[in-house]
Design an enzyme around this catalytic site. Structure first.
Site, short mmCIF file in Angstrom:
data_model
loop_
_atom_site.label_atom_id
_atom_site.label_comp_id
_atom_site.label_asym_id
_atom_site.label_seq_id
_atom_site.Cartn_x
_atom_site.Cartn_y
_atom_site.Cartn_z
N SER A 1 0.83 -1.21 0.00
CA SER A 1 0.00 0.00 0.00
C SER A 1 0.86 1.25 0.00
CB SER A 1 -0.92 0.04 1.22
OG SER A 1 -1.69 1.23 1.19
N LYS B 1 -4.50 -6.68 3.52
CA LYS B 1 -4.48 -5.58 2.54
C LYS B 1 -5.90 -5.27 2.05
CE LYS B 1 -2.82 -2.56 -0.45
NZ LYS B 1 -3.76 -2.34 -1.51
N HIS C 1 -7.58 -3.34 4.75
CA HIS C 1 -6.99 -2.00 4.69
C HIS C 1 -7.73 -1.18 3.64
CE1 HIS C 1 -4.41 0.75 2.40
NE2 HIS C 1 -3.74 1.00 3.49
N ASN C 2 -7.96 -1.75 2.46
CA ASN C 2 -8.64 -1.03 1.39
C ASN C 2 -10.10 -0.75 1.73
OD1 ASN C 2 -6.18 -1.43 0.13
ND2 ASN C 2 -7.07 -2.00 -1.83
N GLU D 1 -10.08 2.12 3.91
CA GLU D 1 -9.79 3.26 3.03
C GLU D 1 -11.07 3.76 2.35
OE1 GLU D 1 -7.60 3.32 -1.22
OE2 GLU D 1 -6.37 2.51 0.39
#
Length: 492
Positions: free
Chosen positions: A135, A189, A192-193, A196
């Protein structure tokens, strides 16, 4: 550099911008790297950049065999190609020339189960495998990303020194850690997105309220976000938002942000996050709301048509009348507090999803360490991630960030402002689905008793699903309709 006098320490295949930048980052840290791409012009371009950016030890290779054999054993080869079948094709092309003990590292946004399948497939050839979330976008790849490698621990150990130098550096270490077995790196990940997505949606709602209810100009918004970036909201996304408001349109008068079509694209990680939350029975309403907003933003023509139809039907815009009597200073401060409280709920949802998956898969994820590696390099990097890290250090079994004593105190202090903003937005007809979802999540989670008793009674009436009682153990079923008829006849 054209030809390598000795073997490279690591290889990287897939030289789109992310791949090029990550390779140059590795080389800049002093690790000789071989690079390969099916389109040879990309190899030449990367070699040229390595020359221009400081005679970096980067070596172009022009066939899969040359590429693999130019890397010292046990070989570690990173692939950065489009997720899905291109990854399988690249693995097939490279693994023919690899030997037992060599390792493939996929740095793309891959679905975690694909990584778990590939771990099994390459193990038949004696190869090791890592699925590594990366990232930070193009800039992060070049100057220091957040790295989330999962899979073979041996494979991680082989390149730990490289990853720790290449990753973003924060005061408590490099933004990389071994995540866990299997597809855990990709899953982390993905979440995480998802976080986001929630962050970006909440920021856009703050903008919407300040612009349309507060009547603030782009210059004022730039200053406000800049000021927020010096306090508790300090983060990459707040910083870039301030920058966006400052950019004038080069093609005509005005600001560029006002000329951008209001349709948001997406690549799938947000959708995967919401699907996984549903699969694991984890509430993630803020992330889900952000995904729904992206879907609705895509219906531009339908929305324009609906605006016209509802106006004809007599719907009046309430924004103008509300904006007239508004106390701008108080609104700005209220929105800041609402944004912060909403963000805590969004991160809480993401962390709870990670924990649920960790339990299901036996990954033993360290949530505090995940918060730490997100403090630098990545898109959601923010000062308050350090506080999240400390919350999980204080209590690794923390049920939710909402009940960490520090965060709980902050939520309580901000809830009045939060409710004012959401209420004002609703009165003005401005949708704030992310803030509303966060507030509803907070209000539902904090209540010792919910109206779920009625829903369970309904389920028992029409489906005999039974229910539990608050005053005695066991499962119970009631003939509701018969008893209700009797009660009615008794009343009459």
């Amino acid at each position: 550099m054209e030809a390598s006098p000795a073997l490279s320490r690591i290889g990287l295949a897939g030289l789109a911008v992310m791949g090029q930048n990550l390779a140059l980052n590795v080389a800049e840290k002093g690790f000789p790297i071989s690079v390969y791409n099916r389109t040879t012009s990309k190899v030449d371009e990367t070699v040229q950049r390595a020359q221009e950016e400081g005679q970096l030890p980067l070596f172009g290779q022009y066939s899969p065999r040359e590429f693999v054999l130019s890397v010292q054993r046990p070989r570690s080869v990173v692939i950065l190609v489009k997720a899905g079948s291109p990854v399988d094709q690249t693995i097939a092309a490279l693994s023919d020339h690899m030997e037992p003990g060599d390792c493939i590292i996929d740095g793309g946004n891959e679905w975690y189960e694909n990584t778990e399948r590939r771990i099994q497939e390459v193990s038949n050839k004696g190869l090791l495998y890592l699925g590594m979330g990366v990232s930070g976008g193009e800039e992060g790849a070049r100057n220091g990303p957040s790295l989330m490698p999962g899979g073979s621990h041996q494979a991680y150990s082989n390149i730990k020194d490289i990853l720790e130098k290449v990753a973003a550096q924060v005061e408590d270490g490099p933004c990389v850690t071994y995540i866990g077995e299997g597809g855990s790196g990709n899953f982390v990940k993905m979440v995480h997105n998802g976080i986001e997505y929630g962050d970006m949606q909440l920021i856009s709602e703050a903008y919407d309220v300040l612009k349309h209810v507060g009547g603030l100009t782009n210059d004022e918004l730039a200053e406000i976000f800049s000021e927020w970036n010096r306090g508790e909201l300090e983060s990459f996304l707040i910083e870039i938002t301030s920058d966006i408001f400052r950019v004038k349109d080069e093609l005509e008068d005005g600001y560029l942000v006002d000329k951008i079509l209001d349709k948001t694209g997406m690549k799938g990680t947000g959708k995967w996050t919401v699907q996984q939350a549903a699969e694991l029975s984890v509430a993630a309403p803020t992330i889900a709301a952000s995904l729904d907003c992206r879907y609705l933003s895509g219906l531009k023509e339908e929305r324009e048509n609906a605006a016209g139809v509802l106006k004809e039907a007599g719907l009046k815009e309430e924004v103008g009348s509300l904006a007239q009597g508004i106390d701008k200073k108080r609104l700005i401060d209220d929105v800041r507090q609402a944004l912060y409280a909403s963000k805590i709920c969004s991160y809480a949802q993401g962390m709870n999803l990670l924990r649920a998956k960790s339990v299901e898969k036996g990954w033993n994820l360290n949530l505090g360490e995940l918060a730490r590696i997100w403090k630098g390099g990545c898109i959601i990097r923010a000062v308050f991630l350090d506080r999240i890290k400390k919350a999980y250090q204080r209590n690794p079994n923390l049920a939710s960030l909402v009940v960490d004593p520090e965060f709980a105190r902050e939520m309580v202090q901000r809830q009045a402002a939060w409710r004012r903003v959401v209420g004002l937005a609703i009165s003005a007809g401005i949708s704030t689905p992310g803030m509303c979802a966060s507030l509803a999540y907070f209000d539902t989670y904090r209540r010792a008793r919910l109206p779920a008793n009625l829903v369970q009674a309904q389920r028992d009436l029409f489906g005999a699903h039974t229910y539990e009682r608050t005053d005695r153990p066991g499962a119970f079923h009631t003939e509701w309709t018969k008893l209700a008829r009797f009660a009615r006849s008794f009343i009459w």
